[in-house]
Design a protein around this motif. Structure first.
Motif, PDB file in Angstrom:
ATOM      1  N   PHE A 213       0.831  -1.202   0.000  1.00  0.00           N
ATOM      2  CA  PHE A 213       0.000   0.000   0.000  1.00  0.00           C
ATOM      3  C   PHE A 213       0.862   1.247   0.000  1.00  0.00           C
ATOM      4  O   PHE A 213       2.018   1.236   0.435  1.00  0.00           O
ATOM      5  N   HIS A 214       0.298   2.333  -0.495  1.00  0.00           N
ATOM      6  CA  HIS A 214       0.931   3.641  -0.407  1.00  0.00           C
ATOM      7  C   HIS A 214       0.467   4.329   0.868  1.00  0.00           C
ATOM      8  O   HIS A 214      -0.706   4.260   1.236  1.00  0.00           O
ATOM      9  N   TRP A 215       1.406   5.007   1.505  1.00  0.00           N
ATOM     10  CA  TRP A 215       1.130   5.755   2.731  1.00  0.00           C
ATOM     11  C   TRP A 215       1.698   7.148   2.520  1.00  0.00           C
ATOM     12  O   TRP A 215       2.916   7.350   2.494  1.00  0.00           O
ATOM     13  N   ILE A 216       0.798   8.098   2.325  1.00  0.00           N
ATOM     14  CA  ILE A 216       1.187   9.493   2.115  1.00  0.00           C
ATOM     15  C   ILE A 216       0.911  10.255   3.401  1.00  0.00           C
ATOM     16  O   ILE A 216      -0.197  10.222   3.935  1.00  0.00           O
ATOM     17  N   ARG A 217       1.936  10.938   3.916  1.00  0.00           N
ATOM     18  CA  ARG A 217       1.875  11.625   5.203  1.00  0.00           C
ATOM     19  C   ARG A 217       2.146  13.115   5.005  1.00  0.00           C
ATOM     20  O   ARG A 217       3.009  13.484   4.235  1.00  0.00           O
TER      21      ARG A 217
END
Length: 276
Positions: A138-142
Motif C-alpha cells: 500500500f501507499h502511505w502518504i503523510r
C-alpha cells in the motif's frame, strides 16, 4: 466495470550481470525513481511495525519538495502495527495496490482491498494489520496538517476507487479524467490525493507550472513526461517527484490507459511567518 491494474513492487536484487545504466535521476526541479530501483537493499523498517518494510520514495528536503512524505509499505501475512504513526499533527492517505488490509480508524474497522483508499485526519488513532494469507502492499502518504483558525480538520473516510466515478477534464472528450476523493470546495483539506487517467494518445497540452508540489506514482501504462526542460519515458511502477513550479506535461503512449496516483498540497496561504 473496467478491471483495474495496480503496479506494486516486490523487491529482490538485480543480478551481478545487470548493467548500471538506468532511468533514475535527481535534478534541482524533479526526481524520477524507476521501478527497477525498488530492491531489497533500499527498504526501511519503522518502529512498532511487525513483519513490514517500506520503500521511502519522498521525504521533505529543504530547497526541494517540503510538504509531504510517501512510502510504499509491504506487510506480510500477520504483520502490521497498532502504533503506525509516531508523529503528532500528521494526516495520512492510504491506498492499497495489492492484497488486502484491515484498517481500524478511531475504533471503526474497515477491510481494504486493491483500490482501497482511506483518509486519516491528524491525531486520530488508527491501526493496520494484514489478516490475509498473502502479502499486502500500500501507499502511505503523510503530511503535517496545516490547521486554520475557524476550520475543523476533515473527518476520516474509507472508500474504493471503483466506487468513485472519474471527472473528465473540460474539453477533453473524457480522454483525460481525475478520480477525486474529496470535494474541491472543502477548504478543510490541505492536500488532495487523486488518480489521474489518460486514454492512449491523450496529452496534457501545455507545460503546467504551479505552486503545488507533486508525487506521481504510476499505477498503469506508460507515457512520455515533460519534466522541467526534459522529456522522460516512464512506465507503471515508476515514481516522479516534482518541486513547486516545475513545468510538467505528458503524452500517453498506449496501448492501454496511463494512470497515476497524484499528491498535491492545496487550499492554504503560503506561510510567511518566518519573514517576521
Amino acid at each position: 466495470m473496467t478491471k483495474r491494474s495496480y503496479y506494486a513492487p516486490t523487491g529482490g536484487l538485480p543480478p551481478q550481470t545487470q548493467i548500471l545504466t538506468d532511468r533514475a535521476m535527481f535534478t534541482e526541479a524533479y526526481a524520477v525513481i524507476p521501478k527497477g530501483t525498488f530492491s531489497d537493499i533500499v527498504t526501511s523498517f519503522l518502529p512498532f511495525w511487525d513483519d513490514s518494510r517500506f520503500w521511502v520514495i519522498a521525504r521533505p528536503l529543504s530547497g526541494f519538495a517540503e510538504t509531504f512524505s510517501q512510502y510504499i509499505g509491504e506487510v506480510q501475512s500477520g504483520g502490521g502495527s497498532d502504533k503506525p504513526e509516531t508523529d503528532q499533527g500528521v494526516e495520512a492517505v492510504l491506498f492499497v495496490v495489492s492484497g488486502s488490509l484491515s484498517v481500524t480508524i478511531d475504533g471503526t474497522t474497515y477491510s481494504m482491498d486493491e483500490g482501497g483508499y482511506a483518509y486519516i485526519p491528524p491525531d486520530v488513532p488508527w491501526t493496520l494489520w494484514n489478516d490475509s494469507l498473502e502479502p499486502a502492499r500500500f501507499h502511505w502518504i503523510r503530511k503535517a496538517y496545516q490547521f486554520v483558525d475557524g476550520l475543523p480538520a476533515p473527518e476520516a473516510f474509507v472508500t474504493n476507487e471503483k466506487l468513485v466515478p472519474p471527472t473528465p477534464m473540460p474539453e477533453t472528450d473524457g480522454k483525460w479524467a481525475t478520480t477525486r476523493f474529496v470535494d474541491l470546495d472543502d477548504m478543510r483539506h490541505d492536500m488532495h490525493v487523486t488518480i489521474v487517467t489518460f486514454q492512449p494518445g491523450a496529452v496534457i497540452p501545455f507545460a503546467e507550472t504551479h505552486v503545488m508540489e507533486h508525487g506521481l506514482y504510476l499505477l498503469e501504462g506508460k507515457a512520455v513526461y515533460r519534466l522541467n526542460q526534459d522529456w522522460v519515458e516512464v512506465e507503471a511502477g515508476d515514481f516522479m517527484w516534482l518541486r513547486a513550479f516545475c513545468p510538467q506535461a505528458c503524452y500517453a503512449g498506449g496501448p492501454g490507459e496511463f494512470r497515476y496516483l497524484l499528491y498535491k498540497d492545496v487550499n492554504r496561504h503560503m506561510p510567511l511567518s518566518f519573514l517576521r
